[in-house]
Motif scaffolding. Sequence first.
Motif, PDB file in Angstrom:
ATOM      1  N   ARG A  28       0.848  -1.195   0.000  1.00 46.56           N
ATOM      2  CA  ARG A  28       0.000   0.000   0.000  1.00 46.56           C
ATOM      3  C   ARG A  28       0.881   1.242   0.000  1.00 46.56           C
ATOM      4  O   ARG A  28       1.970   1.252   0.554  1.00 46.56           O
ATOM      5  CB  ARG A  28      -0.871  -0.026   1.254  1.00 46.56           C
ATOM      6  CG  ARG A  28      -1.810   1.136   1.399  1.00 46.56           C
ATOM      7  CD  ARG A  28      -2.708   0.973   2.596  1.00 46.56           C
ATOM      8  NE  ARG A  28      -1.924   1.001   3.820  1.00 46.56           N
ATOM      9  CZ  ARG A  28      -2.413   0.707   5.029  1.00 46.56           C
ATOM     10  NH1 ARG A  28      -3.663   0.351   5.173  1.00 46.56           N
ATOM     11  NH2 ARG A  28      -1.634   0.750   6.094  1.00 46.56           N
ATOM     12  N   ILE A  29       0.377   2.289  -0.657  1.00 47.31           N
ATOM     13  CA  ILE A  29       1.051   3.589  -0.615  1.00 47.31           C
ATOM     14  C   ILE A  29       0.060   4.625  -0.102  1.00 47.31           C
ATOM     15  O   ILE A  29      -1.149   4.416  -0.142  1.00 47.31           O
ATOM     16  CB  ILE A  29       1.582   4.036  -2.001  1.00 47.31           C
ATOM     17  CG1 ILE A  29       0.438   4.245  -2.992  1.00 47.31           C
ATOM     18  CG2 ILE A  29       2.620   3.075  -2.537  1.00 47.31           C
ATOM     19  CD1 ILE A  29       0.845   4.953  -4.279  1.00 47.31           C
ATOM     20  N   THR A  30       0.598   5.728   0.378  1.00 45.87           N
ATOM     21  CA  THR A  30      -0.217   6.888   0.717  1.00 45.87           C
ATOM     22  C   THR A  30       0.083   7.951  -0.321  1.00 45.87           C
ATOM     23  O   THR A  30       1.230   8.367  -0.482  1.00 45.87           O
ATOM     24  CB  THR A  30       0.110   7.408   2.131  1.00 45.87           C
ATOM     25  OG1 THR A  30      -0.145   6.364   3.069  1.00 45.87           O
ATOM     26  CG2 THR A  30      -0.735   8.624   2.472  1.00 45.87           C
ATOM     27  N   LEU A  31      -0.947   8.341  -1.041  1.00 49.03           N
ATOM     28  CA  LEU A  31      -0.763   9.355  -2.077  1.00 49.03           C
ATOM     29  C   LEU A  31      -0.389  10.693  -1.447  1.00 49.03           C
ATOM     30  O   LEU A  31      -0.929  11.065  -0.397  1.00 49.03           O
ATOM     31  CB  LEU A  31      -2.042   9.519  -2.891  1.00 49.03           C
ATOM     32  CG  LEU A  31      -2.436   8.329  -3.771  1.00 49.03           C
ATOM     33  CD1 LEU A  31      -3.833   8.544  -4.341  1.00 49.03           C
ATOM     34  CD2 LEU A  31      -1.433   8.125  -4.888  1.00 49.03           C
ATOM     35  N   PRO A  32       0.518  11.430  -2.067  1.00 46.06           N
ATOM     36  CA  PRO A  32       0.842  12.772  -1.579  1.00 46.06           C
ATOM     37  C   PRO A  32      -0.398  13.674  -1.635  1.00 46.06           C
ATOM     38  O   PRO A  32      -1.323  13.434  -2.409  1.00 46.06           O
ATOM     39  CB  PRO A  32       1.907  13.263  -2.559  1.00 46.06           C
ATOM     40  CG  PRO A  32       2.419  12.031  -3.231  1.00 46.06           C
ATOM     41  CD  PRO A  32       1.300  11.055  -3.233  1.00 46.06           C
ATOM     42  N   ALA A  33      -0.400  14.708  -0.825  1.00 45.12           N
ATOM     43  CA  ALA A  33      -1.557  15.598  -0.726  1.00 45.12           C
ATOM     44  C   ALA A  33      -1.995  16.144  -2.082  1.00 45.12           C
ATOM     45  O   ALA A  33      -3.188  16.219  -2.371  1.00 45.12           O
ATOM     46  CB  ALA A  33      -1.263  16.744   0.240  1.00 45.12           C
ATOM     47  N   GLY A  34      -1.057  16.523  -2.937  1.00 49.23           N
ATOM     48  CA  GLY A  34      -1.401  17.064  -4.244  1.00 49.23           C
ATOM     49  C   GLY A  34      -2.146  16.064  -5.115  1.00 49.23           C
ATOM     50  O   GLY A  34      -3.098  16.409  -5.810  1.00 49.23           O
TER      51      GLY A  34
END
Length: 121
Positions: A28-34
Amino acid sequence: MSLLAELGSEPRVPQWRHWIVGVEPIGRITLPAGARHLLGTEVLVQAVSRERMLVLRRGGVGASLLIDRRGRLVLPAWFRGTTRPSGSVLVSARSAAIPTVVLAGTGLLEDLVSHVAAKAQ
């Protein structure tokens, strides 16, 4: 790498924003805010594979992937294999007419830099 030959040397206005994020052991990844801002959270996005990359958009064709409220996304099993050597992913996002996020294993950057370095010898 033929794309490098097609690119001009004149400066251009950037269309994409880029980040490198780590892949968790569960894939799993966490997408950057942008990128989260463009795609939203707690949504299903459509994923299409192109050239060892994953293209994410809201709507359209492709397999459905869930982005949770924290902006986390479980990568498809086939794509996780491309991220194993480095444990990270290049995330690129643009907000043009159709907001798009592209994921690529950072091995792609390794290939690009190796190609450029070899040409410089």
